[in-house]
Design an enzyme around this catalytic site. Structure first.
Site, short mmCIF file in Angstrom:
data_model
loop_
_atom_site.label_atom_id
_atom_site.label_comp_id
_atom_site.label_asym_id
_atom_site.label_seq_id
_atom_site.Cartn_x
_atom_site.Cartn_y
_atom_site.Cartn_z
N LYS A 19 2.73 19.46 -12.50
CA LYS A 19 1.68 18.44 -12.39
C LYS A 19 0.31 19.18 -12.14
O LYS A 19 -0.60 18.64 -12.67
CB LYS A 19 2.13 17.65 -11.01
CG LYS A 19 1.10 16.66 -10.65
CD LYS A 19 1.84 15.59 -9.77
CE LYS A 19 1.93 15.95 -8.23
NZ LYS A 19 0.83 15.60 -7.58
N SER A 164 -7.20 25.51 0.29
CA SER A 164 -7.13 24.57 -0.40
C SER A 164 -7.50 24.60 -2.16
O SER A 164 -8.63 24.75 -2.31
CB SER A 164 -7.63 23.18 0.17
OG SER A 164 -7.76 22.22 -0.93
N ASP A 316 3.76 22.18 -0.84
CA ASP A 316 4.21 20.99 -1.23
C ASP A 316 5.92 21.08 -0.92
O ASP A 316 6.68 19.87 -0.87
CB ASP A 316 4.22 20.60 -2.70
CG ASP A 316 2.47 20.32 -2.87
OD1 ASP A 316 1.94 19.63 -1.84
OD2 ASP A 316 2.18 20.59 -3.93
N ARG A 347 2.91 14.25 6.35
CA ARG A 347 4.36 14.89 5.90
C ARG A 347 4.80 15.41 7.16
O ARG A 347 5.91 15.68 7.25
CB ARG A 347 4.06 16.01 4.72
CG ARG A 347 3.93 15.18 3.60
CD ARG A 347 4.27 16.04 2.29
NE ARG A 347 3.81 15.17 1.07
CZ ARG A 347 3.74 15.75 0.26
NH1 ARG A 347 3.16 17.06 -0.10
NH2 ARG A 347 3.43 14.93 -1.14
C1 S3P Z 1 -2.65 20.83 -5.31
C2 S3P Z 1 -3.16 21.49 -4.34
C3 S3P Z 1 -2.28 21.38 -3.27
C4 S3P Z 1 -1.11 20.42 -3.28
C5 S3P Z 1 -1.26 19.42 -4.20
C6 S3P Z 1 -1.71 19.87 -5.63
C7 S3P Z 1 -3.47 21.27 -6.61
O1 S3P Z 1 -3.50 20.58 -2.41
O2 S3P Z 1 -0.52 19.99 -2.13
O3 S3P Z 1 0.01 18.68 -4.46
O4 S3P Z 1 -3.06 20.83 -8.09
O5 S3P Z 1 -4.42 21.97 -6.62
P1 S3P Z 1 -4.24 21.50 -1.45
O6 S3P Z 1 -5.03 22.50 -2.54
O7 S3P Z 1 -5.26 20.56 -0.90
O8 S3P Z 1 -3.67 22.33 -0.17
#
Ligand code: S3P
Length: 430
Positions: A19, A164, A316, A347
């Site tokens: 994803k 993040s 995740d 969560r």
């Molecule tokens: C993601 C980063 C994560 C993850 C999300 C997808 C991404 O979030 O939880 O499902 O694709 O960069 P954070 O980077 O905010 O932790």
């Protein structure tokens, strides 16, 4: 939907496409001047939202069977849509897209989405983007609808207080058009798919420690992206394989980028049997997204402690660490994971209340949870709260439970994995 105790999962499966990488391929494809071919783009609700968004911004997306061809609008040429862009449930789209749009001078864009997206903070991207000269307005300062007015951007040294990948990626996208060299420092490593894809697109991008540096460009030169199977989707089968007696599974061509395999390292530390050729940590940004088959077998588990530095590398999958903890000997504790409170649902609350309703001994803490393993799980009813990862965790809990689990809101799985129940059936779960 009800999931009865299973007698063992077996066979081979390629989980659906990643994803995170699909979102990035859709966005960077739209930012490119030349066509970008994407093999194995994820066909799910979240990543469909990304294709619809880039179409609204002037990109052409051709879907030729398994392959997509994106004819982009160009780095500085996003078209102003005549209505708000609907990001649906996709937090990644909500956080990444403004990094591109902030630099579209003289044009304005509004992003909005479903009820859950309207509860997810955007000030985390709005504040650092403003430091680059961006003009954004969010509801109550923090939430969608988010309006972005394109401005000329300046490079800035960012120092993030949360690790993040969404915030980092947003700022790296803005860096592409900002005057000068942008740096992004994060408190610990987070997934680096954006960095790898930008490197492949010809961007001057490098890492030193936890600091990423990116130089602006005239154009992206991406050409093609091959999306591997999603390790976060594979994690549900890893968990089922480890927990359900008699299981032996092969998960094919799974992405094993080091920044995404924190969960597999935690499972191995718990003595779970998962064989595969995982990528090693590297200091430099590498261009490729490595893959490996994962060979999973049932076995007994020991509790573990997940430290804050590991959290972004398994973010995740932490609900599944809680589920594994229910079956392990001793206690399993997750710390430093307060970010879980601002995911598709809270969560920490969803996992703790959900698993407790199935008979688990689990307590919430401010920044995670603590589980006391009892060697099994009774079963019962769990509410997904509209969160795909809680829905799929509930299903796996049912297969491994003594009495079965009823999942309320199983349809949430379609956000990332529409074929999840069918794939469980393929593996003989029912
Ligand atoms: C993601 C980063 C994560 C993850 C999300 C997808 C991404 O979030 O939880 O499902 O694709 O960069 P954070 O980077 O905010 O932790």
């Amino acid at each position: 939907m009800r999931f009865e105790p299973a007698r063992g999962l077996s066979g081979t499966l390629e989980p659906p496409a990643d994803k995170s990488i699909s979102h990035r391929a859709g966005l960077l494809g739209a930012m490119s001047a030349e066509p970008v071919r994407v093999a194995n783009y994820l066909r799910a609700a979240d990543t469909r939202s990304t294709l619809e968004a880039v179409r609204a911004l002037g990109a052409l997306v051709e879907e030729n069977g398994a392959e997509l061809v994106i004819r982009g609008a160009g780095l500085r040429e996003a078209r102003e849509p005549d209505r708000a862009i609907d990001v649906g449930n996709a937090g990644t789209l909500l956080r990444l897209l403004p990094g591109w749009l902030a630099a579209q001078q003289g044009r304005s864009f509004t992003l909005d989405g479903d009820e859950s997206i309207r509860r997810r903070p955007v000030d985390r991207i709005a504040l650092p983007l403003r430091a680059m000269g961006a003009r954004l307005e969010a509801r109550e300062g923090s939430f969608a609808p988010l309006t972005i007015h394109g401005e000329r951007l300046l490079a800035v040294d960012h120092d993030l207080d949360v690790a993040s990948a969404q915030i980092k990626s947003c700022l790296l996208m803005a860096a592409l058009t900002a005057d000068g060299t942008t740096t992004v420092a994060e408190p610990s490593r987070s997934r680096d798919h954006t960095e790898r894809m930008l490197l492949r697109a010809g961007v001057e991008i490098a890492r030193e420690g936890n600091v990423v540096t990116a130089v602006n460009v005239d154009e992206l030169a991406l050409e093609s992206v091959a999306v591997p199977a999603d390790p976060s989707s594979a994690a549900f089968f890893v968990t089922a394989g480890v927990l359900v007696p008699g299981s032996r599974l092969l998960l094919a061509d799974v992405g094993v980028n080091w920044t995404r395999t924190g969960f597999l390292r935690i499972v191995r530390r718990m003595r779970g049997i998962v064989l595969g050729d995982l990528e090693h940590e590297s200091e430099a940004i590498v261009p490729e997204e490595p893959t490996s088959d994962l060979d999973v077998a049932h076995g007994s588990l020991e509790g573990t402690v997940v430290e804050p530095g590991e959290v972004p590398l398994a973010i995740d999958e932490l609900p599944l660490v809680a589920l594994l903890g229910c079956f392990a000997e001793g206690s399993t504790v997750v710390t430093g994971a307060q970010e879980l409170r601002v995911k598709e649902s809270d969560r920490i609350a969803g996992v703790v209340e959900g698993l407790r309703g199935l008979g688990a001994e689990i307590e919430a803490t401010e920044d995670g949870f603590a589980v006391t393993g009892t060697g099994g799980l009774r079963g019962g009813t769990i509410d997904s709260l509209g969160d795909h990862r809680l829905a799929m965790m509930g299903a796996v809990a049912g297969l491994a439970s003594r009495e079965g689990v009823e999942v309320i809101g199983m349809d949430a799985a379609a956000i990332s994995y529409p074929g999840f129940v069918a794939d469980l059936r393929t593996l003989g779960a029912f």
